[in-house]
Scaffold this active site. Structure first.
Site, PDB file in Angstrom:
ATOM      1  N   LYS A 195     -30.166 -42.584  62.744  1.00 16.39           N
ATOM      2  CA  LYS A 195     -30.224 -41.571  62.046  1.00 16.39           C
ATOM      3  C   LYS A 195     -30.986 -41.612  60.826  1.00 16.39           C
ATOM      4  O   LYS A 195     -31.768 -40.673  60.403  1.00 16.39           O
ATOM      5  CB  LYS A 195     -28.744 -41.248  61.712  1.00 16.39           C
ATOM      6  CG  LYS A 195     -27.919 -40.905  62.875  1.00 16.39           C
ATOM      7  CD  LYS A 195     -26.430 -41.055  62.501  1.00 16.39           C
ATOM      8  CE  LYS A 195     -25.549 -40.399  63.661  1.00 16.39           C
ATOM      9  NZ  LYS A 195     -23.908 -40.598  63.320  1.00 16.39           N
ATOM     10  N   LEU A 230     -22.886 -30.773  59.537  1.00 20.86           N
ATOM     11  CA  LEU A 230     -23.431 -30.680  58.340  1.00 20.86           C
ATOM     12  C   LEU A 230     -24.819 -30.291  58.097  1.00 20.86           C
ATOM     13  O   LEU A 230     -25.867 -31.006  58.789  1.00 20.86           O
ATOM     14  CB  LEU A 230     -23.132 -32.061  57.665  1.00 20.86           C
ATOM     15  CG  LEU A 230     -21.622 -32.723  57.602  1.00 20.86           C
ATOM     16  CD1 LEU A 230     -21.672 -34.214  56.977  1.00 20.86           C
ATOM     17  CD2 LEU A 230     -20.934 -31.572  56.699  1.00 20.86           C
TER      18      LEU A 230
END
Ligand code: ADP
Ligand code: ASP
Ligand code: MG
Length: 823
Positions: free
Chosen positions: A688, A619
């Site tokens: 993340k 993504l």
């Protein structure tokens, strides 16, 4: 009249001499009037020089080498001349070799090898080859006559590279041909290349590669229609094909360009040899003995219009740079006159000169073998200036090469130097000195020798773009993602080549057991077989060393592991101008200073460090953040679901199903790490959000991320994975109560990472239908960015955020983006 010249490679073996005879015979059958010049058999001139050196130093083995030379010629006789004629020819060869042996005995006795004797020794190469080939041609029934060029090429006594006396030489050549060749059916003159003689009939040579010169001298004297230089390549190429595999033929070239190209190391034609042809306007063709139907290259006054701004690139592999500098040189007339005067007086040939307009220094390139002598000469010549401090001492820098881009097209075109410097810069090639000839058909740069091959190939790629640019890849980790990446590259390579002019070449690969490297590229058809059969035991330091040794242009290191040990190599790779692409989060989620250092190193080196797949697999998340930041936006808040595993678990967890069963299903589907606690603990998500916050411009440390644990302590502490599942069963009520409470409020459970006001938090949160994360299904990821520009309605990226296909394609996209950056 047509002059043909066959070089050392064309007369180096029985097979090649057969080809030569075919070519001569074809001309004869066409009724062409020809004259043929020969070099020594390939390698013989070097051996003769070595023999001379051995003889003078009293090494007795030189006789062994003489035998080998003799044998090579005997072998030709045996293979190409009928038995009954062989005896006479063998005796003839013996006679010539005897003469050489006598000479060498003399050298060995008096231990003296004058330049004059040196030339005499090297003359035997051409004398032997021409003698033998003449006999081969005659035995085919073609009338041919051996002709020693010393009888008509008259020179001064500069042994090693004698100057031709054209007036005398031309008259003698014309006279010889009038007597021997000017009648129908006359024998073909078979002439020794490379050699001439002084007025006193001492043997001289015309310089290494000088057989070309012989052909040109004869062609000009006889006003030939054309001079054909037969060699072992398809004419002059855009670069030396031995150094640049993508080099291709140049169909037409001007004398000036050919001279510049060959002066700068392209051996194909010996540079002075073009002068006589040029003066008489005789075209010179360069042809391939081993591919005689190829049209080769025509050298003449004009060249056809070309597609490219430059004509070719060449190099001199080994030079030394002499630097003369000092404040006393500024504005003082005559320093360079004195400098070059003294160099000329000592017959030192200067390859390139560069002087800055400040006049503070002059540097020039020379043959490194003479560097010490030059230093001594200049130290003596400028002794007073040095003593008075006007000139610093003379400095010599070694292990350098010169690269020249050559072409008449450069005269009318701007931006070539810019392109040249930018390509070299991107590949980490430092430029030591620059020179552009005022003719503007040659820009030369001096670089470190160990960068030569990389620089030549990178420049060739950029200037001759119809050939694709090459990206050289090194892959570490051939698990699911690595394998998928290789397959994607394989499937897409044709498209990239034709549509993006990008040739993606995998040069090295390694898994935990084996590694294989091949600078020519590993075919992706059968990479696994090669890894199995040719692979050696994996050693990461050795793998990385090899990458640096190869020093290939446009190199990219791809780390498809989640290994901690590989990350330590990133910095040194970036520092060596090698881009790094990785889904591995370790490097970016350690201490902030390390993250920063990698970014800086990449920036300073002009290479890329890309890791789009660190967050949300393929993504476009990191690129989106970077795009917003570089365009001046400011981040207010980030909210995200960054674990496909946890999305799946909380989307599947419904009343009536046990939480343990859901986790088990996720594990069986391969969505979790081997120990599902690695996912459920939130560690991976913490990394993340940390990376996202850093990309958004906040210098967060790993400890700044607060994780609200959703697992009861007994689950976390369970000693084994089965015991962990038992604990999940035992705590089912706890999970059910979380779920029913949320459901009662019309909400869903989501494992959310958020960053706001400088703080990152992670935990399980119930969200209602008004929240953008409420609708999330399956194993999808979602990220919502609230920024100054996206304040009222946040910017949302959503989609599958895990899986080998999408991760590999994210890595692939990063790699290809490096390719377009090179353009
Ligand atoms: P010969 O023995 O025929 O005289 P040379 O060795 O002198 O041959 O020259 C031919 C060689 O020149 C080729 O094999 C090639 O490797 C080298 N070479 C260097 N630069 C170029 C170039 N730009 N184009 C073609 N060949 C080149
Ligand atoms: N045999 C000589 C040399 O090797 C001349 C030539 O090949 O052109 O330099
Ligand atoms: Mg040659």
């Amino acid at each position: 009249m047509q002059v043909l010249k066959f070089g050392g490679t064309s007369v180096g073996s029985v097979e090649s001499i057969r080809q030569v005879i075919e070519i001569i015979d074809k001309h004869r059958q066409n009724g062409d009037q020809i004259t043929v010049v020969f070099s020594a058999m390939g390698g013989i001139t070097n051996q003769l020089i070595e023999i001379g050196r051995m003889a003078i130093s009293g090494e007795p083995d030189y006789m062994e080498l003489v035998r080998r030379i003799e044998d090579r010629h005997f072998n030709i006789v045996k293979a190409l001349i009928p038995v009954k004629e062989q005896g006479k020819v063998v005796a003839h060869v013996r006679g010539i070799v005897n003469e050489l042996e006598d000479l060498l005995r003399g050298v060995s006795l008096i231990r003296e090898l004058t330049p004059r004797t040196h030339d005499l020794i090297t003359s035997f190469g051409e004398r032997l080859s021409t003698t033998v080939i003449t006999e081969c041609v005659r035995s085919r029934g073609i009338p041919a006559q051996f002709c020693d060029a010393r009888q008509f090429i008259k020179t001064d006594a500069q042994f090693g590279h004698a100057e031709v006396n054209y007036t005398l030489t031309n008259a003698l050549i014309q006279d010889h041909f009038a007597k021997n060749s000017d009648r129908p059916g006359a024998a073909i003159q078979m002439i020794t290349g490379f050699i001439g003689s002084t007025e006193k009939n001492e043997t001289t040579t015309l310089g290494r590669g000088g057989s070309d010169y012989t052909a040109s001298i004869i062609g000009a004297a006889l006003n030939a229609d054309i001079i054909d230089i037969w060699t072992d390549v398809d004419g002059m190429m855009t670069a030396d094909p031995r150094k640049v595999p993508n080099a291709f033929n140049i169909p037409t070239i001007t004398y000036a360009e050919a001279m510049e190209l060959s002066h700068f190391g392209a051996k194909v034609i010996y540079p002075p040899s073009l002068q006589p042809a040029f003066a008489q306007n005789i075209p010179v063709r360069v042809l391939n003995t081993f591919n005689p139907t190829h049209e080769g290259t025509v050298v003449s006054r004009t060249a056809d219009r070309r597609q490219y701004t430059i004509t070719g690139i060449s190099s001199i592999d080994d030079i030394a740079l002499v630097n003369l500098q000092g404040s006393g040189m500024i504005g003082v007339a005559g320093v360079s006159a004195k400098l070059f005067g003294v160099l000329a007086a000592h017959k030192i040939s200067v390859i390139l000169i560069s002087q800055a307009s400040s006049e503070h220094s002059i540097c020039f390139a020379i043959d490194p073998r003479g560097a010490e002598d030059v230093k001594a000469i200049l130290d003596a010549e400028f002794a007073i200036e040095i003593e008075q401090g006007h000139i610093d001492s003379v400095a010599i820098e070694r292990d350098l090469s010169v690269i020249a881009t050559v072409g008449e097209g450069m005269k009318k075109s701007s931006g070539i130097a810019g392109k040249l410097f930018s390509v070299l810069g991107k590949n980490g090639v430092n430029i030591v000195a620059v020179a552009q000839g005022s003719s503007e058909i040659n820009i030369s740069v001096v670089i470190n020798r160990n960068n030569l091959s990389k620089a030549l190939n990178a420049l060739h790629n950029i200037f001759f773009q119809s050939e694709a640019r090459v990206l050289n890849l090194y892959l570490v980790g051939i698990g699911l993602i690595g394998k998928t990446l290789l397959k994607q590259i394989f499937d897409q390579s044709e498209f990239l080549r034709s549509e993006k002019l990008l040739k993606v070449c995998v040069v090295g690969m390694t898994n935990t057991k084996k590694m294989v490297l091949d600078p020519q590229g590993i075919s992706l058809n059968n990479w696994y077989d090669r890894l199995l059969t040719e692979g050696v035991t994996t050693s990461l330091p050795a793998f990385v060393e090899k990458i640096k040794d190869y020093n290939l242009p446009n190199s990219v290191f791809i780390d498809c592991t989640s290994d901690k040990d590989i990350v330590q190599f990133y910095e040194s790779l970036l520092d060596a101008n090698i881009s790094v692409v990785t889904p591995n989060k370790v490097a970016n989620s350690g201490p902030y200073s390390e993250y920063r250092r990698l970014q800086r190193t990449a920036l300073n080196r002009g290479v890329k460090f890309l890791y789009e797949t660190n967050v949300g697999a393929g993504l476009p998340i990191i690129n989106t953040v970077q795009g917003l930041i570089t365009s001046g936006d400011r981040f207010l808040k980030i909210e995200a679901i960054l674990s496909g595993t946890l999305s799946f678990i909380f989307n599947t967890f419904k009343p009536g199903i046990s939480f343990a069963d859901v986790v088990r299903e996720a594990k069986e589907k391969g969505y979790t790490e081997p120990d599902p606690r690695d996912d459920l603990s939130g560690q991976d998500v913490a990394r993340k959000i940390l990376i996202l916050a850093r990309e958004a411009g906040f210098p967060l440390e790993p400890d700044d991320v607060t994780i609200t644990n959703m697992l009861p302590a007994s689950c976390l502490l369970a000693p084994t994975i089965p015991a962990f599942f038992d604990e999940l069963e035992r705590n089912n009520d706890y999970f059910e109560s979380l779920l029913s409470e949320a459901e009662a409020n019309g909400e869903k459970l989501r494992f959310i990472a958020s960053f706001e006001n400088g703080k990152a938090t992670i935990g399980l949160r119930p969200v209602g239908p008004e929240h953008p994360f409420y609708q999330l299904t399956g194993a999808d990821n979602i990220v919502s960015f609230t920024t100054e520009r996206y304040k009222d309605r946040p910017l949302v990226v959503k989609g599958p955020g895990a899986g080998a296909e999408v991760t590999a394609s994210g890595v692939f996209a990063d790699v290809v983006s490096i390719g377009s950056y090179l353009a």
